[in-house]
Write a protein that holds these residues in place. Structure first.
Motif, PDB file in Angstrom:
ATOM      1  N   UNK A  78       3.503   5.819  -2.993  1.00 57.89           N
ATOM      2  CA  UNK A  78       4.720   6.500  -3.471  1.00 57.89           C
ATOM      3  C   UNK A  78       4.702   6.611  -4.990  1.00 57.89           C
ATOM      4  N   UNK A  79       4.346   5.509  -5.663  1.00 58.97           N
ATOM      5  CA  UNK A  79       4.310   5.520  -7.132  1.00 58.97           C
ATOM      6  C   UNK A  79       3.245   6.479  -7.654  1.00 58.97           C
ATOM      7  N   UNK A  80       2.121   6.537  -6.973  1.00 57.67           N
ATOM      8  CA  UNK A  80       1.024   7.400  -7.390  1.00 57.67           C
ATOM      9  C   UNK A  80       1.388   8.871  -7.239  1.00 57.67           C
TER      10      UNK A  80
ATOM     11  N   UNK B 229       0.838  -1.208   0.000  1.00 55.74           N
ATOM     12  CA  UNK B 229       0.000   0.000   0.000  1.00 55.74           C
ATOM     13  C   UNK B 229       0.867   1.249   0.000  1.00 55.74           C
ATOM     14  N   UNK B 230       1.907   1.246   0.824  1.00 55.44           N
ATOM     15  CA  UNK B 230       2.822   2.392   0.876  1.00 55.44           C
ATOM     16  C   UNK B 230       3.533   2.579  -0.459  1.00 55.44           C
ATOM     17  N   UNK B 231       3.949   1.475  -1.060  1.00 54.52           N
ATOM     18  CA  UNK B 231       4.652   1.540  -2.342  1.00 54.52           C
ATOM     19  C   UNK B 231       3.752   2.101  -3.437  1.00 54.52           C
ATOM     20  N   UNK B 232       2.493   1.647  -3.454  1.00 51.81           N
ATOM     21  CA  UNK B 232       1.542   2.166  -4.452  1.00 51.81           C
ATOM     22  C   UNK B 232       1.332   3.664  -4.267  1.00 51.81           C
TER      23      UNK B 232
END
Length: 252
Positions: A12-14, A7-10
């Motif tokens: 950051x990417x967003x 969730x955190x990675x998504x």
């Protein structure tokens, strides 16, 4: 928790700006332009771990005027050979982007430069990559090897604290293989399977570095001491041969 991390990675990417600076790529392309200005033509192989990284690099390089080809595990072996052949003969192709497959069984003696865009923890993989261009048929007097890592990451801490300390790029990797194999596999497992603070990671890396250094010293001491037995070995071989020839032994 894996789901929380995803969730955190998504997020950051967003939230990452599309025009954000990629310092690693900026340094990479800066070196490429310097080489092209100096050499006039390029035949370079670039290794990266992730297929998405290769696709990203291909798009960015073509935006910057570098014609590139790409091979990965998704491409059939016979197609890889065709791409490498075209890369070797077509002057318009300056850069070959490759995943791990390019370090296995393909020859690139027509290249004189390697970029390890992602530097693997296992130095034997680096040695394999270098062996693709450092081989019979290589006509260049100089082979260039560029290794990249990101500052303030675990990658940097491992490479600087461990690899540099034991002189991994100055030694023959063959002599390190039996030592590093065990130590690196446990290091990777421990770091990736446990939640560690930066200090704990550094302590573990330091511990591994000391263990490798100790085993290297033992190996060097053994090799040094073994030299004195070479003459003795020959003596015993001669004695055994004399016994056989003179039949100076008890028969049935």
């Amino acid at each position: 928790d894996v789901e929380l991390s995803m969730t955190r990675l998504r997020r950051v990417l967003r939230e990452w700006p599309k025009d954000g600076t990629d310092t690693k790529y900026s340094e990479f392309v800066k070196i490429l332009k310097g080489l092209k200005e100096k050499e006039g033509k390029l035949k370079i192989i670039v290794f990266a771990f992730f297929k998405d990284s290769l696709k990203y690099l291909k798009g960015r390089l073509e935006e910057d005027g570098f014609k590139s080809a790409l091979i990965s595990g998704d491409i059939k072996p016979e197609e890889r050979v065709r791409i490498v052949d075209e890369f070797s003969t077509n002057p318009n192709f300056e850069i070959l982007l490759s995943s791990k497959v390019g370090g296995e069984g393909l020859d690139f003696q027509f290249c004189d430069t390697i970029f390890n865009y992602d530097l693997p923890w296992n130095p034997m993989e680096v040695e394999q990559r270098i062996g693709r261009i450092d081989r019979i048929g290589q006509e260049s007097n100089v082979i260039r090897i560029y290794n990249f890592w990101i500052e303030e990451t675990i990658e940097q801490r491992i490479l600087e604290r461990l690899y540099t300390r034991i002189g991994i790029f100055e030694r023959s990797v063959g002599e390190l293989e039996m030592i590093l194999g065990d130590e690196l596999s446990t290091l990777e497992r421990d770091i990736l399977s446990k939640k560690m603070t930066k200090q704990e990671e550094e302590q573990l890396i330091e511990q591994k570095a000391r263990a490798v250094e100790t085993r290297l010293q033992e190996l060097e001491r053994l090799e040094k001491n073994s030299a004195q037995f070479i003459g003795t070995d020959q003596f015993f071989e001669n004695e055994v041969q004399n016994i056989k020839e003179r039949r100076r032994y008890i028969t049935g």
